[in-house]
Design a protein around this motif. Structure first.
Motif, PDB file in Angstrom:
ATOM      1  N   UNK A  22       0.821  -1.217   0.000  1.00  0.00           N
ATOM      2  CA  UNK A  22       0.000   0.000   0.000  1.00  0.00           C
ATOM      3  C   UNK A  22       0.856   1.270   0.000  1.00  0.00           C
ATOM      4  N   UNK A  23       2.156   1.130   0.266  1.00  0.00           N
ATOM      5  CA  UNK A  23       3.047   2.299   0.287  1.00  0.00           C
ATOM      6  C   UNK A  23       3.349   2.749  -1.136  1.00  0.00           C
ATOM      7  N   UNK A  24       3.370   4.041  -1.335  1.00  0.00           N
ATOM      8  CA  UNK A  24       3.777   4.572  -2.632  1.00  0.00           C
ATOM      9  C   UNK A  24       5.267   4.335  -2.779  1.00  0.00           C
ATOM     10  N   UNK A  25       5.678   3.951  -3.968  1.00  0.00           N
ATOM     11  CA  UNK A  25       7.074   3.614  -4.210  1.00  0.00           C
ATOM     12  C   UNK A  25       8.017   4.755  -3.846  1.00  0.00           C
ATOM     13  N   UNK A  27       7.626   6.870  -1.552  1.00  0.00           N
ATOM     14  CA  UNK A  27       7.651   7.045  -0.101  1.00  0.00           C
ATOM     15  C   UNK A  27       8.275   5.859   0.636  1.00  0.00           C
ATOM     16  N   UNK A  28       8.529   4.775  -0.070  1.00  0.00           N
ATOM     17  CA  UNK A  28       9.095   3.575   0.544  1.00  0.00           C
ATOM     18  C   UNK A  28      10.519   3.856   1.017  1.00  0.00           C
ATOM     19  N   UNK A  29      10.826   3.431   2.230  1.00  0.00           N
ATOM     20  CA  UNK A  29      12.156   3.664   2.790  1.00  0.00           C
ATOM     21  C   UNK A  29      12.893   2.338   2.973  1.00  0.00           C
ATOM     22  N   UNK A  30      14.197   2.450   3.151  1.00  0.00           N
ATOM     23  CA  UNK A  30      15.000   1.261   3.442  1.00  0.00           C
ATOM     24  C   UNK A  30      14.519   0.618   4.744  1.00  0.00           C
ATOM     25  N   UNK A  31      14.114   1.426   5.697  1.00  0.00           N
ATOM     26  CA  UNK A  31      13.596   0.911   6.970  1.00  0.00           C
ATOM     27  C   UNK A  31      12.319   0.097   6.751  1.00  0.00           C
ATOM     28  N   UNK A  32      11.450   0.556   5.849  1.00  0.00           N
ATOM     29  CA  UNK A  32      10.232  -0.192   5.525  1.00  0.00           C
ATOM     30  C   UNK A  32      10.583  -1.561   4.956  1.00  0.00           C
ATOM     31  N   UNK A  33      11.517  -1.570   4.024  1.00  0.00           N
ATOM     32  CA  UNK A  33      11.931  -2.817   3.381  1.00  0.00           C
ATOM     33  C   UNK A  33      12.585  -3.740   4.408  1.00  0.00           C
ATOM     34  N   UNK A  34      13.477  -3.191   5.222  1.00  0.00           N
ATOM     35  CA  UNK A  34      14.167  -3.973   6.253  1.00  0.00           C
ATOM     36  C   UNK A  34      13.161  -4.610   7.208  1.00  0.00           C
ATOM     37  N   UNK A  35      12.192  -3.834   7.647  1.00  0.00           N
ATOM     38  CA  UNK A  35      11.168  -4.322   8.574  1.00  0.00           C
ATOM     39  C   UNK A  35      10.321  -5.422   7.936  1.00  0.00           C
ATOM     40  N   UNK A  36       9.919  -5.213   6.701  1.00  0.00           N
ATOM     41  CA  UNK A  36       9.093  -6.209   6.008  1.00  0.00           C
ATOM     42  C   UNK A  36       9.862  -7.508   5.794  1.00  0.00           C
ATOM     43  N   UNK A  37      11.121  -7.409   5.392  1.00  0.00           N
ATOM     44  CA  UNK A  37      11.929  -8.618   5.200  1.00  0.00           C
ATOM     45  C   UNK A  37      12.149  -9.343   6.521  1.00  0.00           C
ATOM     46  N   UNK A  38      12.322  -8.593   7.602  1.00  0.00           N
ATOM     47  CA  UNK A  38      12.489  -9.202   8.924  1.00  0.00           C
ATOM     48  C   UNK A  38      11.235  -9.970   9.321  1.00  0.00           C
TER      49      UNK A  38
END
Length: 108
Positions: A22-25, A27-38
């Motif tokens: 749902x995040x706009x590309x 607006x996506x942050x490295x922290x968002x990606x890190x959290x989702x992968x975790x």
């Protein structure tokens, strides 16, 4: 890209899309990606998490090449270790040697 590659990428990205889709590309942050992968690493194998990150990096790289994003935030993140994968179904060296010996004896 082959149909199998497309199918595999869709499979590995589906759980990630459920988390950050749902995040706009922009607006996506490295922290968002890190959290989702975790979060994925708690239910998926390490290889699956690595494949998911790789597919995301490639997707964002495409957006980056088309000036839709300024940088590839997924490329800034390492894939965390996930669960241990399924046990190998391959024969051990000793099992393979025993099989070859048994076949040789049966044929010969």
């Amino acid at each position: 890209m082959s149909r199998k590659t497309i199918s595999t990428n869709r499979e590995v990205l589906a759980p990630l899309v459920a988390l950050i889709g749902t995040a706009k590309l922009r607006d996506l942050t490295a922290a968002d990606v890190r959290s989702a992968l975790a979060r994925l690493a708690t239910t998926r194998s390490t290889r699956s998490v690595q494949m998911t990150r790789g597919a995301l990096v490639r997707a964002i790289r495409h957006a980056e090449a088309n000036n839709l994003v300024g940088r590839n935030v997924a490329a800034l993140v390492s894939a965390p270790n996930g669960l241990e994968g399924r046990p190998s179904k391959s024969l051990t060296v000793h099992e393979a040697q025993a099989l070859i010996k048994a076949v040789h004896c049966a044929l010969g």
